[in-house]
Design a protein around this motif. Structure first.
Motif, mmCIF file in Angstrom:
data_model
loop_
_atom_site.group_PDB
_atom_site.id
_atom_site.type_symbol
_atom_site.label_atom_id
_atom_site.label_comp_id
_atom_site.label_asym_id
_atom_site.label_seq_id
_atom_site.Cartn_x
_atom_site.Cartn_y
_atom_site.Cartn_z
ATOM 1 N N GLN A 136 -36.800 -31.262 23.171
ATOM 2 C CA GLN A 136 -37.416 -29.945 22.596
ATOM 3 C C GLN A 136 -37.148 -29.020 23.414
ATOM 4 O O GLN A 136 -37.075 -27.689 23.111
ATOM 5 C CB GLN A 136 -38.962 -30.372 22.453
ATOM 6 N N ALA A 137 -37.391 -29.214 24.653
ATOM 7 C CA ALA A 137 -37.347 -28.081 25.562
ATOM 8 C C ALA A 137 -35.924 -27.535 26.124
ATOM 9 O O ALA A 137 -35.732 -26.345 26.158
ATOM 10 C CB ALA A 137 -37.877 -28.493 26.970
ATOM 11 N N TRP A 138 -35.091 -28.379 25.687
ATOM 12 C CA TRP A 138 -33.539 -28.069 25.981
ATOM 13 C C TRP A 138 -32.777 -28.151 24.798
ATOM 14 O O TRP A 138 -31.785 -29.231 24.747
ATOM 15 C CB TRP A 138 -33.157 -28.893 26.958
ATOM 16 N N PRO A 139 -32.890 -27.687 23.595
ATOM 17 C CA PRO A 139 -32.381 -28.087 22.441
ATOM 18 C C PRO A 139 -30.853 -27.897 22.229
ATOM 19 O O PRO A 139 -30.253 -28.092 21.519
ATOM 20 C CB PRO A 139 -32.917 -27.038 21.174
ATOM 21 N N ASP A 140 -30.303 -26.862 23.233
ATOM 22 C CA ASP A 140 -29.085 -26.470 23.172
ATOM 23 C C ASP A 140 -28.164 -27.234 24.304
ATOM 24 O O ASP A 140 -27.025 -26.637 24.349
ATOM 25 C CB ASP A 140 -28.833 -25.072 23.168
ATOM 26 N N VAL A 141 -28.898 -28.136 24.848
ATOM 27 C CA VAL A 141 -28.031 -28.775 26.150
ATOM 28 C C VAL A 141 -27.408 -30.066 25.503
ATOM 29 O O VAL A 141 -28.231 -30.774 24.806
ATOM 30 C CB VAL A 141 -29.036 -28.874 27.207
ATOM 31 N N ALA A 142 -26.429 -30.201 25.985
ATOM 32 C CA ALA A 142 -25.613 -31.541 25.533
ATOM 33 C C ALA A 142 -26.137 -32.723 26.495
ATOM 34 O O ALA A 142 -25.690 -32.794 27.539
ATOM 35 C CB ALA A 142 -24.069 -31.367 25.759
ATOM 36 N N LEU A 143 -27.279 -33.390 25.808
ATOM 37 C CA LEU A 143 -27.617 -34.299 26.703
ATOM 38 C C LEU A 143 -27.095 -35.830 26.242
ATOM 39 O O LEU A 143 -26.926 -35.790 24.956
ATOM 40 C CB LEU A 143 -29.402 -34.524 26.476
ATOM 41 N N SER A 144 -27.150 -36.672 27.065
ATOM 42 C CA SER A 144 -26.674 -37.952 26.697
ATOM 43 C C SER A 144 -27.564 -39.196 27.716
ATOM 44 O O SER A 144 -28.102 -38.489 28.564
ATOM 45 C CB SER A 144 -25.172 -38.232 26.871
#
Length: 443
Positions: free
Chosen positions: A75-83
């Motif tokens: 939610q805090a990083w909606p535009d980061v490509a997390l995996s």
């Protein structure tokens, strides 16, 4: 009564004369305030660095709060490509979009715990200097992230875990042993991620907030004193198979190779002290004076109950160390040593409360609540319970002896019969136990 009551969740009645219903309601509000102060959805974002501009961002994690922490990060990083992936206790998963959630067993690990650990090591392997690993760590992670070191099996770790849980060892002592039997704890997860940068966001459930103890420190590398491990084995009379004892000895003498230490940063996002401060603020709003006795109290649960009864009586009779109406607050993690007594049902919080009730012997004007902030006291379905001035009398009316049930370590049965259990369900956070004793003036 303090001002501003319009914003408070309920209003106390009786012009200073406390009734049982409002004392119960007040204590539950205090407990809930402490739990809410450690909710990852409220506190995690403030501890994040700026989103990474280059490199991969791999998320790993373990603990009862791991899934909700992952959701808060998304939610805090909606535009980061997390995996990546996290592992949490059965029943503690929440929906996520980019970070996988695995459920496993607690407090004794199972095959899902081992599966998650192997997947996690694989996820952080082969990363570069521009990559960022975010480790989401909370209480319970030690059992949920169980990868035996070479030469050991999951069955070996399960047996040692059960022995530790029944030994009366503190959480720090248990985790010191458990990390030495692991291929992922004791900083080994962070070492596998090198040369990537590792940022750990943690919720503390241990006395002293020691990063190396929370979930047995999968991202924290520190030397281990072999004598300390040997002392724990001897003091609690743990009978270990020869190959397990040999593995412990070997692990205690290992040192990291030069140049192999990862780049790590550790940030504590919620602690027992923060939860108790929130409880104190909630008490002041109702004109009750809080006194925080410590956030890291340890020892036998029933014996702490006896000690707290003495302090509560001093408040009631002598206005020392604080005058009523007052609230004695404490946190930490006590222990229940089973010994040779066949155990009944209960956890450290209900055992504490049973000991407190027996020691108070019906003292008027004293109520108390104690519960595990994760919503599960030991292995039961309640967070804890509430005691009242008439707890012993109501038990006797039902043909129950609180003293006998306490001796049998069957405190859950006592409070279940009295309908005084505190049931919250999984709270998805874990800052250890919250204990609050309300003392009001004599009437």
């Amino acid at each position: 009564m303090s001002g501003g009551t319009r914003s408070l969740p309920f209003t106390l009645q009786g012009h200073g004369v406390w009734q049982d219903a409002e004392a119960r309601r007040f204590l539950r509000h205090i407990f809930d305030s402490g739990v809410a102060a450690a909710d990852p959805r409220q506190v995690l974002a403030a501890h994040l660095p700026p989103p990474p501009r280059t490199g991969r961002c791999v998320v790993v994690g373990a603990g009862k709060s791991a899934a909700v922490m992952a959701a808060a990060l998304e939610q805090a990083w909606p535009d980061v490509a997390l995996s990546g992936l996290v592992v949490t206790r059965y029943g503690h998963a929440v929906p996520t979009q980019r970070i996988e959630v695995i459920e496993a067993s607690h407090p004794v690990p199972d095959v899902r715990s081992e599966y998650a650990a192997r997947r996690m090591l694989a996820a952080v392997s082969g990363l570069g200097e521009d990559d960022l690993v975010i480790a989401l760590i909370s209480g319970g992670g030690s059992a949920l992230l169980a990868l035996p070191r070479p030469g050991l099996t999951l069955a070996d770790k399960q047996a040692v875990n059960r022995a530790l849980l029944h030994s009366g060892a503190t959480i720090a002592e248990m985790n010191l042993v458990r990390k030495q039997l692991s291929a992922i704890k004791g900083g080994r997860l962070a070492a596998a991620a090198a040369p990537a940068r590792v940022l750990t966001l943690a919720i503390s459930d241990v006395p002293g907030d020691d990063p190396a103890t929370i979930a047995s420190g999968p991202t924290v590398i520190e030397p281990v004193d072999p004598d300390a491990v040997r002392d724990i084995i001897k003091r609690y009379r743990l009978e270990l198979p020869a190959h397990v004892a040999a593995a412990l000895e070997a692990a205690s003498t290992e040192t990291p190779e030069p140049g192999s230490l990862p780049r790590t940063e550790f940030r504590m996002i919620a602690t027992p002290a923060m939860a108790l401060d929130a409880c104190a603020s909630a008490a002041r709003a109702y004109g009750v004076t809080p006194l925080i006795l410590g956030d890291a109290l340890e020892g036998e649960s029933r014996e702490l109950g006896i000690a707290m009864a003495g302090i509560a009586r001093s408040v009631k009779r002598h206005a020392q160390p604080v005058a009523a109406p007052a609230l004695l607050l404490s946190g930490g993690e006590t222990t229940v040593s089973i010994g040779d007594t066949p155990p009944g049902r209960g956890g450290r919080n209900t055992e504490f409360l049973a000991g407190l009730a027996v020691a108070l012997t019906g003292e008027r004007g004293i109520w108390a609540i104690a519960g595990d902030s994760d919503g599960i006291d030991g292995t039961e379905d309640a967070a804890g319970a509430i005691i009242t001035p008439d707890t012993l009398a109501r038990a006797e009316e039902k043909g129950l002896s609180a003293r006998t049930l306490l001796a049998r370590h069957d405190s859950y049965s006592l409070f279940q019969a009295l309908d005084d259990l505190v049931v919250t369900g999984p709270t998805l956070t874990n800052v250890n136990d919250i204990r609050a004793i309300l003392i009001v003036p004599a009437t």
